[in-house]
Motif scaffolding. Structure first.
Motif, PDB file in Angstrom:
ATOM      1  N   ASP A   1      -3.238  -0.292  10.100  1.00 34.90           N
ATOM      2  CA  ASP A   1      -2.014  -0.428   9.809  1.00 34.90           C
ATOM      3  C   ASP A   1      -1.665  -0.065   7.883  1.00 34.90           C
ATOM      4  OD1 ASP A   1      -0.656  -0.632  11.752  1.00 34.90           O
ATOM      5  OD2 ASP A   1      -0.166  -2.194  11.611  1.00 34.90           O
ATOM      6  N   LEU A   2      -3.112  -0.353   7.350  1.00 32.68           N
ATOM      7  CA  LEU A   2      -2.741  -0.062   5.714  1.00 32.68           C
ATOM      8  C   LEU A   2      -1.738   1.740   5.311  1.00 32.68           C
ATOM      9  CD1 LEU A   2      -6.348  -1.789   4.595  1.00 32.68           C
ATOM     10  CD2 LEU A   2      -4.337  -2.323   3.469  1.00 32.68           C
ATOM     11  N   VAL A   3      -2.003   2.478   6.741  1.00 27.74           N
ATOM     12  CA  VAL A   3      -1.684   3.178   6.360  1.00 27.74           C
ATOM     13  C   VAL A   3       0.088   3.550   6.044  1.00 27.74           C
ATOM     14  CG1 VAL A   3      -3.646   4.408   7.646  1.00 27.74           C
ATOM     15  CG2 VAL A   3      -1.283   3.778   8.699  1.00 27.74           C
ATOM     16  N   TYR A   4       0.624   2.576   6.396  1.00 24.67           N
ATOM     17  CA  TYR A   4       1.367   2.014   5.871  1.00 24.67           C
ATOM     18  C   TYR A   4       2.526   1.307   4.376  1.00 24.67           C
ATOM     19  CZ  TYR A   4       1.881   3.748  11.055  1.00 24.67           C
ATOM     20  OH  TYR A   4       1.552   4.170  12.175  1.00 24.67           O
ATOM     21  N   SER A   5       1.064   0.946   4.402  1.00 30.99           N
ATOM     22  CA  SER A   5       1.435  -0.323   2.674  1.00 30.99           C
ATOM     23  C   SER A   5       2.095   1.432   1.827  1.00 30.99           C
ATOM     24  CB  SER A   5      -0.013  -0.477   2.070  1.00 30.99           C
ATOM     25  OG  SER A   5      -0.224  -1.364   3.331  1.00 30.99           O
ATOM     26  N   ARG A   6       3.116   0.105   1.443  1.00 32.02           N
ATOM     27  CA  ARG A   6       3.459   0.830   0.232  1.00 32.02           C
ATOM     28  C   ARG A   6       2.436   0.667  -1.922  1.00 32.02           C
ATOM     29  NH1 ARG A   6       8.177   1.022  -2.038  1.00 32.02           N
ATOM     30  NH2 ARG A   6       7.702   3.126  -2.816  1.00 32.02           N
ATOM     31  N   LEU A   7       2.127  -0.287  -1.438  1.00 29.03           N
ATOM     32  CA  LEU A   7       1.304  -0.900  -2.318  1.00 29.03           C
ATOM     33  C   LEU A   7       0.593  -1.996  -1.584  1.00 29.03           C
ATOM     34  CD1 LEU A   7       1.019  -1.779  -5.325  1.00 29.03           C
ATOM     35  CD2 LEU A   7       2.363  -3.742  -4.689  1.00 29.03           C
ATOM     36  N   VAL A   8      -1.287  -1.584  -1.991  1.00 27.90           N
ATOM     37  CA  VAL A   8      -1.891  -2.581  -1.497  1.00 27.90           C
ATOM     38  C   VAL A   8      -3.047  -2.877  -2.715  1.00 27.90           C
ATOM     39  CG1 VAL A   8      -4.610  -1.683   0.195  1.00 27.90           C
ATOM     40  CG2 VAL A   8      -2.731  -0.667   0.425  1.00 27.90           C
TER      41      VAL A   8
ATOM     42  N   HIS B   1     -14.769   2.760   5.972  1.00 20.34           N
ATOM     43  CA  HIS B   1     -13.690   3.202   6.604  1.00 20.34           C
ATOM     44  C   HIS B   1     -12.495   2.024   6.667  1.00 20.34           C
ATOM     45  CE1 HIS B   1     -18.208   3.380   9.223  1.00 20.34           C
ATOM     46  NE2 HIS B   1     -17.509   4.990   9.124  1.00 20.34           N
ATOM     47  N   SER B   2     -12.422   1.416   6.524  1.00 20.51           N
ATOM     48  CA  SER B   2     -11.018   1.350   5.583  1.00 20.51           C
ATOM     49  C   SER B   2     -10.166   1.540   4.031  1.00 20.51           C
ATOM     50  CB  SER B   2     -11.216  -0.829   4.983  1.00 20.51           C
ATOM     51  OG  SER B   2     -11.538  -1.540   6.663  1.00 20.51           O
ATOM     52  N   TRP B   3     -12.095   1.591   3.449  1.00 19.41           N
ATOM     53  CA  TRP B   3     -10.605   2.675   2.240  1.00 19.41           C
ATOM     54  C   TRP B   3     -10.479   4.196   2.904  1.00 19.41           C
ATOM     55  CZ3 TRP B   3      -9.765   2.081  -2.021  1.00 19.41           C
ATOM     56  CH2 TRP B   3      -9.927   3.299  -3.100  1.00 19.41           C
ATOM     57  N   TYR B   4     -10.522   4.973   4.204  1.00 22.21           N
ATOM     58  CA  TYR B   4      -9.966   5.473   4.317  1.00 22.21           C
ATOM     59  C   TYR B   4      -8.247   5.487   4.702  1.00 22.21           C
ATOM     60  CZ  TYR B   4      -8.101   9.390   7.655  1.00 22.21           C
ATOM     61  OH  TYR B   4      -7.778  10.122   8.802  1.00 22.21           O
ATOM     62  N   PHE B   5      -8.233   4.511   5.356  1.00 23.77           N
ATOM     63  CA  PHE B   5      -6.879   4.306   5.392  1.00 23.77           C
ATOM     64  C   PHE B   5      -5.978   3.985   4.367  1.00 23.77           C
ATOM     65  CE2 PHE B   5      -9.027   3.236   9.412  1.00 23.77           C
ATOM     66  CZ  PHE B   5      -8.672   3.571  10.714  1.00 23.77           C
ATOM     67  N   ILE B   6      -6.815   3.478   3.541  1.00 25.02           N
ATOM     68  CA  ILE B   6      -5.645   3.212   2.380  1.00 25.02           C
ATOM     69  C   ILE B   6      -6.086   4.657   1.315  1.00 25.02           C
ATOM     70  CG2 ILE B   6      -6.461   2.163  -0.045  1.00 25.02           C
ATOM     71  CD1 ILE B   6      -8.197  -0.424   1.353  1.00 25.02           C
ATOM     72  N   GLN B   7      -6.870   5.018   1.516  1.00 23.56           N
ATOM     73  CA  GLN B   7      -5.762   6.607   0.757  1.00 23.56           C
ATOM     74  C   GLN B   7      -5.200   7.159   2.471  1.00 23.56           C
ATOM     75  OE1 GLN B   7      -8.128   7.405  -1.729  1.00 23.56           O
ATOM     76  NE2 GLN B   7      -9.053   8.783  -1.746  1.00 23.56           N
ATOM     77  N   GLN B   8      -4.948   7.533   2.871  1.00 21.55           N
ATOM     78  CA  GLN B   8      -3.967   7.861   4.081  1.00 21.55           C
ATOM     79  C   GLN B   8      -2.923   7.514   3.263  1.00 21.55           C
ATOM     80  OE1 GLN B   8      -4.144   9.910   6.267  1.00 21.55           O
ATOM     81  NE2 GLN B   8      -6.274  10.560   5.134  1.00 21.55           N
ATOM     82  N   ALA B   9      -2.809   6.240   2.989  1.00 18.99           N
ATOM     83  CA  ALA B   9      -1.682   5.385   2.688  1.00 18.99           C
ATOM     84  C   ALA B   9      -1.484   6.479   0.766  1.00 18.99           C
ATOM     85  CB  ALA B   9      -1.763   3.405   2.421  1.00 18.99           C
TER      86      ALA B   9
END
Length: 728
Positions: free
Chosen positions: A168-175, A188-196
């Motif tokens: 769900d990190l892909v839906y974040s506007r700030l991480v 693999h978490s970094w992938y979802f952060i990059q998607q965000a």
């Protein structure tokens, strides 16, 4: 159980990496004529998505390494390096005879001790604990060196530690990555952060070290080590001053906000926080404004934050910031730390045969109290059922002085599994002294680690490709089956097989000595691990369905309904349970420890990118990436000490000393030196310098405080063998 069907040239099997790592990646093994040829990612694993890190790709080398243990070995005398190959029957009889002799001598099995932790998180590896439980009361290592203080902090604040879905990190506007380095430690978490980021999110990194993640962040805040709590409280003060608080959330869903607000107004200013942290006041305000205005915002609390004496208080301060900004209970937001929601199996392997009739699970309060806080990682448990004698628990972070202090009866035999304490533990020199006092030391491992070389008996264990298991993550929500793909190399045995064989040997020598079920069939054990909770969560009727692919647990967004697991049903910024445990009821700031006389530099020991403690060190190409530990120092400190790149430096304190090569990089602050832990195959152990200092929290959830690894201070001077007259 039948093997997976062949697919093309290879037979392909499913696995999950069982190491103590965020990602617990899905893997595929490719086997030809009974030989493991390669390992690839499982594309059906929705978190790792068919990709692996270098550690996982190196597994084939590990399985067939010429240095791998293949047969039971006996060393005589201990520490001599004189090893002889023996049969499993000889090894098991020696262990069983010692257990029975100690039981007869002391009238108890308490002289038998177990030190086990997280070298393999597979469900059936808890058979080690199950075997020891079957003997009666024994001495156990309790607690965790990894995450204890943060778990307690979340317990006091939220009532439970539920982690939002990292996908769900892909839906974040700030991480906000606070003390976390996913570019190295959770790729693999970094992938979802990059998607965000592609969707417009910003990434903030808070860390005293310029990590690979910090170098990729939109905003990097370099704090003085141990002052993160001041930053969190200073950010709350900014929200107060600029009317950016989420008053609705604070009034409806928190308890104790007026008291915390009063403390912050009296004791905290942004300028004070700037002085404490080494940041400018404007950077603190930038963080606060971003966090309050960009919704949803995710906040990842890294484990390193709580590896100080006051680590639990730091995490509580960060949790309070999340509440003040109203960022809890939102998809793409919330506080990320850890969870055990997908660990709600029966843990039958850990507690078999403990009922009053010697069969079945304990009735009453189980060691693993899933209704409150599951503690499967601990392995020793804190709550025992009525009528069952208690094990003697010694904090894993003060295990060696605890063993020396244990009397009536003393500890005489030690079994080590899924650990390499002579590399991992603080005060390694004391660990060696304690091992020398044992009458029998047994180590079950893949290689002759530092701990194995100090043992009497070494038992070869299987890799994930040679055994069946179930693997869960404390980070993401996927559960995967681990299939046996190849026959064990040499005479290696799984922990389950060893437990069964040892129980049989004991009962042959002295009937009734062990209640551990004499069943080696992994399917029999996995059948007993399943329950309706896990079947419903995973949408399956039987664990065998996982052969078709990993399943993602259906779990809600934590705290989405605004109801928390605390006694009040609210997030408790003021916790009576913390006060009952002798702790401050609120997130009060505690300054980091000052350097003692004669040791001016704080030593940080994070994980290396391609290592995990010492688990991937022996042999292979990964070791070539980091053949020898090095000390990273700031350029200004190097000039002050007259050190050049590659020079040898003597690093010392009252615990001991090491001589290491120097790397001169501005990655660390001037008053800090850094050495990556356990990423090499040498005998040099940086934990020789680490004191067994404990954190403020950890007793409530894990049964013992955590390890304050980062409260270590050293001094340094050029080693005598350096060339003189170098310029830099």
């Amino acid at each position: 159980m039948p093997a997976s069907p062949g697919r093309g040239r290879y037979s392909v099997y499913r696995h999950a990496c069982p190491r103590n790592c965020y990602d617990a990646c899905g893997m595929l093994s490719h086997v030809e004529r009974g030989v493991l040829q390669k390992v690839s990612g499982d594309p059906q694993h929705g978190f790792s998505r068919g990709r692996l890190c270098p550690k996982a790709y190196s597994y084939v080398q590990q399985v067939y390494s010429p240095d791998r243990l293949k047969y039971p070995l006996r060393q005589h005398p201990r520490g001599s390096g004189h090893w002889e190959r023996i049969t499993w029957e000889e090894a098991l009889e020696q262990v069983a005879a010692k257990i029975l002799e100690l039981k007869d001598r002391y009238g108890s099995t308490l002289p038998v001790a177990l030190n086990k932790y997280s070298g393999n998180f597979g469900l059936l590896h808890y058979a080690v604990e199950g075997f020891f439980t079957s003997l009666g009361p024994t001495t156990r290592a309790a607690g965790s060196p990894c995450w204890s203080a943060g778990l307690d902090a979340c317990f006091y604040d939220f009532g439970a530690f539920h982690c939002p879905d990292p996908e769900d990190l892909v839906y974040s506007r700030l991480v906000i990555l606070w003390g976390a380095n996913p570019v190295w430690n959770s790729l693999h978490s970094w992938y979802f952060i990059q998607q965000a980021r592609e969707r417009g999110a910003l990434v903030v990194c808070v860390d005293p070290v310029i990590t690979a993640t910090a170098s990729r962040a939109d905003l990097y805040l370099r704090v003085i080590p141990g002052t993160d709590g001041a930053l969190a409280l200073g950010a709350i003060r900014c929200l107060l001053e600029e009317n950016l608080l989420d008053e609705t959330f604070l009034n409806r869903h928190t308890r104790g906000w007026p008291r915390l607000r009063e403390y912050i107004l009296e004791r905290v200013t942004v300028e004070w926080a700037a002085r404490e942290t080494g940041l400018s006041p404007e950077k603190i305000r930038d963080l606060a404004r971003l966090y309050a205005t960009r919704r949803p915002a995710a906040l990842w609390v890294g484990f390193g934050l709580q590896r100080y004496r006051h680590g639990g208080q730091t995490v509580r301060a960060i949790n309070a910031l999340a509440a003040a900004a109203g960022q809890l209970g939102r998809r793409g937001g919330g506080v990320y730390y850890a969870h055990l929601d997908t660990w709600q199996f029966n843990f039958y392997a850990r507690e078999p045969g403990c009922g009053p009739d010697g069969a079945g699970n304990i009735s009453g309060d189980p060691v693993l109290d899933r209704a409150a806080f599951p503690n499967p990682v601990n392995g020793s448990g804190n709550t025992l059922s009525p009528g069952r004698a208690r094990d003697r628990l010694i904090s894993i972070n003060r295990f060696w002085p605890g063993i020396l202090a244990a009397q009536d009866p003393p500890v005489k035999m030690l079994w080590v599994a899924c650990r390499n304490p002579l590399s991992q533990d603080a005060h390694c020199l004391m660990a060696r002294q304690v091992l020398e006092k044992m009458e029998l030391v047994v180590v079950a491992d893949l290689f002759l680690t530092a701990t194995a070389r100090a043992a009497d008996l070494v038992l070869p264990v299987t890799t994930p490709f040679e055994e069946w298991d179930l693997v869960m993550s404390y980070w993401h929500r996927w559960v995967a089956l681990n299939e046996q793909a190849i026959a064990p190399v040499g005479e290696a045995r799984s922990d389950l097989s060893i437990a069964v064989a040892l129980a049989r040997t004991l009962n042959r020598l002295a009937p009734g000595s062990s209640t551990f079920p004499p069943v080696e069939d992994a399917a029999w054990w996995l059948d007993r691990e399943m329950n309706d909770t896990m079947r419903h969560m995973l949408g399956i009727r039987d664990w065998r369905e996982l052969r078709q692919g990993p399943r993602k647990a259906a779990l809600p967004v934590p705290w989405a309904d605004g109801v928390f697991a605390t006694p009040s049903g609210k997030m408790e910024l003021y916790s009576r349970r913390a006060a009952e445990d002798g702790l401050p009821p609120m997130a009060l700031y505690v300054s980091p420890a000052a350097p003692p006389s004669g040791c001016s530099y704080r030593l940080l020991t994070p994980h290396f990118q391609h290592g995990l403690n010492s688990q991937f060190a022996p042999g292979g190409w990964l070791q070539k990436l980091y053949p020898e530990p090095a000390l990273v120092v700031h350029p200004r400190l190097a000039r002050e000490k007259g050190l050049g790149e590659g020079d040898r430096v003597r690093v010392y304190n009252d615990q001991g000393e090491l001589t290491l090569p120097v790397q001169i990089l501005p990655l660390v602050p001037e008053g800090v030196v850094l050495c990556y832990q356990g990423a090499n195959g040498t005998d040099l152990c940086i934990n020789t310098l680490v004191k067994p200092v404990e954190t403020d929290m950890g007793r409530r959830v894990m049964g013992a405080p955590g390890a304050a690894f980062f409260e270590t201070f050293v001094n340094l001077e050029p080693a005598a063998e350096n060339e003189t007259g170098k310029s830099f």
